[in-house]
Design an enzyme around this catalytic site. Structure first.
Site, PDB file in Angstrom:
ATOM      1  N   GLU A  87       0.966  -1.297  -0.042  1.00  9.72           N
ATOM      2  CA  GLU A  87       0.015   0.152  -0.259  1.00  9.72           C
ATOM      3  C   GLU A  87       0.835   1.116   0.074  1.00  9.72           C
ATOM      4  OE1 GLU A  87      -2.295   0.756   3.497  1.00  9.72           O
ATOM      5  OE2 GLU A  87      -3.328   2.456   2.393  1.00  9.72           O
TER       6      GLU A  87
ATOM      7  N   ASP B 262       5.282   4.278   3.676  1.00 12.39           N
ATOM      8  CA  ASP B 262       5.134   6.043   3.760  1.00 12.39           C
ATOM      9  C   ASP B 262       6.321   6.431   4.395  1.00 12.39           C
ATOM     10  OD1 ASP B 262       2.139   7.758   3.978  1.00 12.39           O
ATOM     11  OD2 ASP B 262       3.900   8.572   4.766  1.00 12.39           O
TER      12      ASP B 262
ATOM     13  N   ASP C  94      -1.343  12.246  -2.294  1.00 16.02           N
ATOM     14  CA  ASP C  94      -1.393  13.536  -2.944  1.00 16.02           C
ATOM     15  C   ASP C  94      -1.732  13.743  -4.075  1.00 16.02           C
ATOM     16  OD1 ASP C  94      -0.728  14.034  -0.098  1.00 16.02           O
ATOM     17  OD2 ASP C  94       1.238  14.141  -0.482  1.00 16.02           O
TER      18      ASP C  94
ATOM     19  N   THR D 299     -10.126   4.882   4.464  1.00 16.79           N
ATOM     20  CA  THR D 299      -9.251   5.421   4.942  1.00 16.79           C
ATOM     21  C   THR D 299      -9.242   6.597   5.650  1.00 16.79           C
ATOM     22  OG1 THR D 299      -8.228   6.740   3.244  1.00 16.79           O
ATOM     23  CG2 THR D 299      -7.861   4.328   2.865  1.00 16.79           C
TER      24      THR D 299
ATOM     25  N   GLU E 165      -9.860   9.277   2.994  1.00 15.08           N
ATOM     26  CA  GLU E 165     -11.167   9.147   2.320  1.00 15.08           C
ATOM     27  C   GLU E 165     -12.045   9.652   3.063  1.00 15.08           C
ATOM     28  OE1 GLU E 165     -11.806   5.108   1.283  1.00 15.08           O
ATOM     29  OE2 GLU E 165     -13.770   5.546   0.623  1.00 15.08           O
TER      30      GLU E 165
HETATM   31  C1  SAM Z   1      -3.242  12.067   1.453  1.00 15.80           C
HETATM   32  S1  SAM Z   1      -2.151  11.029   2.803  1.00 15.80           S
HETATM   33  C2  SAM Z   1      -3.207   9.568   2.300  1.00 15.80           C
HETATM   34  C3  SAM Z   1      -2.678   8.580   3.342  1.00 15.80           C
HETATM   35  C4  SAM Z   1      -3.620   7.268   3.289  1.00 15.80           C
HETATM   36  N1  SAM Z   1      -3.415   6.665   2.377  1.00 15.80           N
HETATM   37  C5  SAM Z   1      -5.021   7.656   3.700  1.00 15.80           C
HETATM   38  O1  SAM Z   1      -5.960   7.564   2.562  1.00 15.80           O
HETATM   39  O2  SAM Z   1      -5.416   8.117   4.625  1.00 15.80           O
HETATM   40  C6  SAM Z   1      -0.777  10.716   1.350  1.00 15.80           C
HETATM   41  C7  SAM Z   1       0.171  10.145   2.244  1.00 15.80           C
HETATM   42  O3  SAM Z   1       1.354  10.099   1.237  1.00 15.80           O
HETATM   43  C8  SAM Z   1       2.884  10.091   2.075  1.00 15.80           C
HETATM   44  N2  SAM Z   1       3.890  10.589   1.121  1.00 15.80           N
HETATM   45  C9  SAM Z   1       3.602  11.508  -0.085  1.00 15.80           C
HETATM   46  N3  SAM Z   1       4.770  11.398  -0.700  1.00 15.80           N
HETATM   47  C10 SAM Z   1       5.452  10.411  -0.389  1.00 15.80           C
HETATM   48  C11 SAM Z   1       6.587   9.803  -0.904  1.00 15.80           C
HETATM   49  N4  SAM Z   1       7.449  10.249  -1.882  1.00 15.80           N
HETATM   50  N5  SAM Z   1       6.968   8.772  -0.075  1.00 15.80           N
HETATM   51  C12 SAM Z   1       6.371   8.004   0.924  1.00 15.80           C
HETATM   52  N6  SAM Z   1       5.228   8.822   1.135  1.00 15.80           N
HETATM   53  C13 SAM Z   1       4.726   9.787   0.540  1.00 15.80           C
HETATM   54  C14 SAM Z   1       2.391  11.233   2.918  1.00 15.80           C
HETATM   55  O4  SAM Z   1       3.283  11.043   3.961  1.00 15.80           O
HETATM   56  C15 SAM Z   1       0.922  10.824   3.245  1.00 15.80           C
HETATM   57  O5  SAM Z   1       0.733   9.947   4.497  1.00 15.80           O
END
Ligand code: SAM
Length: 242
Positions: free
Chosen positions: A42, A67, A116, A192, A195
């Site tokens: 994931e 992450d 993101d 999530t 979400e």
């Molecule tokens: C908008 S959040 C979504 C988190 C989770 N999937 C959810 O739906 O609640 C995006 C996640 O991507 C991680 N993230 C963004 N760019 C990343 C990268 N280059 N490598 C690892 N994690 C990254 C951020 O730390 C964040 O936790």
């Protein structure tokens, strides 16, 4: 840094289901899990609801949340421990470095959950379904390995659809409004944290799954994609993100 974060950073060091920037693990994940079940990642897992949810649903599979943020991984890792799930782990690293942690074909499939959306057109290369990332996923995925994206962002969803078209991916499922579909399998109904926030304000969840072609077209096709991105009308979602 807040006190809560500091405590979590300290605690996570002792969690045996969290590996922070581990060295020498590529090719060794079956040993880590102690079985040869297929491994699903994931990506951008945040608190890892999918990694944990899938591990509960499918005991004969291994799941790993990836992450960068340790304090978020802490939440999923703690839950997995409380539930006694041995088939889920968390990897703290940048997704951009995935190739350092897995060998070719070591990963059976990928979930990308509410990443993101990188709404600025100039940032579209950072979207996790950009061909730059697809080329990296191909290095670790088994041939035919499914990539599944769940997002609330129409911009990211439409971008991903365009990528699948331009790069010859095979779309397996495409749902513009996931929850309007009857009879969804349980894995599509895992919710999530992000979400539930509905940041895009679209009031719908998009889902698309696809496989990669044997050879992903080269960088000249990326120019075509870039032109397409910049030719799109700027949406309200993008405008608000500026
Ligand atoms: C908008 S959040 C979504 C988190 C989770 N999937 C959810 O739906 O609640 C995006 C996640 O991507 C991680 N993230 C963004 N760019 C990343 C990268 N280059 N490598 C690892 N994690 C990254 C951020 O730390 C964040 O936790």
């Amino acid at each position: 840094m807040g006190q809560k974060k500091l405590i979590r950073f300290e605690e996570i060091k002792s969690f045996d289901n969290v590996l922070q920037y581990p060295e020498g693990m590529a090719g060794k994940w079956n040993d880590h899990f102690g079985n040869d079940y297929p491994l699903t990642l994931e990506l951008a897992c945040g608190k890892g609801e999918y990694a944990v949810g899938l591990a509960q649903l499918f005991p004969e599979g291994n799941y790993m949340g990836v992450d960068l943020k340790g304090n978020r991984l802490w939440v999923g890792a703690r839950k997995a421990k409380a539930l006694g799930l041995g088939n889920v782990a968390f990897l703290r690293t940048k997704i951009d470095q995935l190739n350092d942690y897995f060998t070719h074909g070591e990963v059976a499939s990928l979930w990308i959950t509410f990443p993101d959306p990188q709404l600025r057109k100039s940032k579209s290369k950072k979207r996790l379904t950009h061909p730059k990332f697809l080329r990296m996923y191909q290095q670790v995925l088994q041939p035919g390995g499914l990539i599944r994206l769940k997002t609330d962002s129409p911009v990211l969803y439409n971008f991903t659809k365009k990528v699948t078209e331009l790069y010859g991916c095979t779309v397996v499922d495409d749902m513009d409004n996931l929850y309007s579909t009857a009879g969804l399998p349980a894995e599509l109904k895992i919710r999530t944290h992000y979400e539930s926030l509905d940041i895009a304000g679209s009031n719908r969840i998009h889902y698309i799954s696809f496989t990669l072609p044997q050879e992903i077209p080269g960088k000249e096709r990326d120019e075509e994609l870039k032109d397409w991105v910049f030719a799109q009308e700027t949406t309200v979602e993008e405008e608000q993100a500026k």
